[in-house]
Design a protein around this motif. Sequence first.
Motif, PDB file in Angstrom:
ATOM      1  N   GLY A  95       0.844  -1.192   0.000  1.00  0.00           N
ATOM      2  CA  GLY A  95       0.000   0.000   0.000  1.00  0.00           C
ATOM      3  C   GLY A  95       0.873   1.233   0.000  1.00  0.00           C
ATOM      4  N   HIS A  96       0.388   2.299  -0.655  1.00  0.00           N
ATOM      5  CA  HIS A  96       1.184   3.528  -0.763  1.00  0.00           C
ATOM      6  C   HIS A  96       0.480   4.729  -0.141  1.00  0.00           C
ATOM      7  CE1 HIS A  96       4.248   1.744  -3.430  1.00  0.00           C
ATOM      8  NE2 HIS A  96       3.250   1.021  -3.890  1.00  0.00           N
ATOM      9  N   GLY A  97      -0.559   4.458   0.665  1.00  0.00           N
ATOM     10  CA  GLY A  97      -1.270   5.564   1.299  1.00  0.00           C
ATOM     11  C   GLY A  97      -2.152   6.335   0.338  1.00  0.00           C
ATOM     12  N   THR A  98      -2.458   5.741  -0.815  1.00  0.00           N
ATOM     13  CA  THR A  98      -3.282   6.397  -1.825  1.00  0.00           C
ATOM     14  C   THR A  98      -4.666   5.739  -1.895  1.00  0.00           C
ATOM     15  OG1 THR A  98      -2.500   4.928  -3.578  1.00  0.00           O
ATOM     16  CG2 THR A  98      -1.236   6.940  -3.181  1.00  0.00           C
TER      17      THR A  98
ATOM     18  N   TRP B 146      -3.640   1.699   3.386  1.00  0.00           N
ATOM     19  CA  TRP B 146      -2.600   2.089   4.339  1.00  0.00           C
ATOM     20  C   TRP B 146      -1.219   2.040   3.705  1.00  0.00           C
ATOM     21  CZ3 TRP B 146      -5.974  -1.918   6.569  1.00  0.00           C
ATOM     22  CH2 TRP B 146      -7.008  -1.356   7.307  1.00  0.00           C
ATOM     23  N   TRP B 147      -0.412   2.986   4.111  1.00  0.00           N
ATOM     24  CA  TRP B 147       0.971   3.039   3.640  1.00  0.00           C
ATOM     25  C   TRP B 147       1.754   1.969   4.395  1.00  0.00           C
ATOM     26  CZ3 TRP B 147       4.388   8.082   3.777  1.00  0.00           C
ATOM     27  CH2 TRP B 147       5.425   7.941   2.834  1.00  0.00           C
ATOM     28  N   THR B 148       2.300   1.038   3.685  1.00  0.00           N
ATOM     29  CA  THR B 148       2.975  -0.095   4.328  1.00  0.00           C
ATOM     30  C   THR B 148       4.499   0.034   4.296  1.00  0.00           C
ATOM     31  OG1 THR B 148       2.942  -1.374   2.251  1.00  0.00           O
ATOM     32  CG2 THR B 148       1.057  -1.638   3.742  1.00  0.00           C
ATOM     33  N   ALA B 149       4.966   1.265   4.273  1.00  0.00           N
ATOM     34  CA  ALA B 149       6.413   1.514   4.230  1.00  0.00           C
ATOM     35  C   ALA B 149       7.061   1.224   5.583  1.00  0.00           C
ATOM     36  CB  ALA B 149       6.679   2.951   3.812  1.00  0.00           C
TER      37      ALA B 149
ATOM     38  N   VAL C 211       9.997   7.810   7.329  1.00  0.00           N
ATOM     39  CA  VAL C 211       9.610   6.732   6.414  1.00  0.00           C
ATOM     40  C   VAL C 211      10.779   6.427   5.487  1.00  0.00           C
ATOM     41  CG1 VAL C 211       8.094   6.068   4.522  1.00  0.00           C
ATOM     42  CG2 VAL C 211       7.165   7.293   6.495  1.00  0.00           C
TER      43      VAL C 211
ATOM     44  N   GLU D 109       8.066  -0.059   0.882  1.00  0.00           N
ATOM     45  CA  GLU D 109       6.715  -0.577   1.111  1.00  0.00           C
ATOM     46  C   GLU D 109       6.691  -2.115   1.166  1.00  0.00           C
ATOM     47  OE1 GLU D 109       6.279   3.547  -0.177  1.00  0.00           O
ATOM     48  OE2 GLU D 109       7.416   1.846  -0.970  1.00  0.00           O
TER      49      GLU D 109
END
Length: 289
Positions: free
Chosen positions: A68-71, A114-117, A127, A132
């Motif tokens: 996920g990239h938070g987009t 969700w941003w999975t970084a 971050v 990610e």
Amino acid sequence: MLEVLEPAQTLDLTTLEKVKQALDIDPADTSKDALLSDLITRVSSDIQNPAGEYQFFVRQKYNETVPGHGTLMLQLARTPIVEVTSVLHNSDPITDYQIADRLAGHLYRKCAWWWTAGVGWHLTGYVIPRSEHPEFVVEYKAGYIPPKNAVKNITGITQAASARVTTSTAHGLSVGDFVTFAGVGGMVEINGVRAKVKTIVSATQFDVEVNSSGFTAYTSGGTVDTRNLEWDIEDAAIVTVIDRFRNLSRDENVKSKSVGDLSITYGDRGVQQFPNRALVILEKYRRLV
């Protein structure tokens, strides 16, 4: 990570009959059938090479783990998306999503994915770029139904508000697919009709958005064509098969050089894999990396 859960029966993008017709070979002449069938399989595999430039076309069911990239969009690798069975994050189901763009492979979520970084520390947390983790597990079906084995024999059609069709073998359809009827006995009103699949009842039964309650009762026979592969994709496969067939005796990929009594034959990897006409067609199906 991408795992195939239900592989396609065939990856061939065209049929032997179509290729023979394009080459003007008599259907009764079977002397080149084995060679042409092999070329069809090889060309189809080359076009759909997972490590290649173009997308994978034939319909299969997948289990894909993506980051996920938070987009708002989650990107899937195989397209067009036909249906999504489930989406999990850390084994927890996610249901508040929708297919935003089937051809692009986008799943939309209003509250974002969700941003999975990964997170690093240097005085404060930050971050880590391009870190990610693939945490979203998506089970889905994607791709087209190719022409080979796409025509199914019908054994029954009901008179109903939504006609129920029974086939002699597994139909491989999904809700939203379109089918075309031909050669139906008794219920002749349905011949030539292109209908949308409304419900999947079983592996050999499905309902279509056709009100057949006023049609003549079904008696026997008939076929339903389930193919939905884009015609230009098949054209690209056909012209490539023909090109390779005609160049078997003068393969441009094979070069020879002689020095005195020594002769060396080798493959020239610099020669393009597909003829120009096929490349023009396939360009719009190039994968975006």
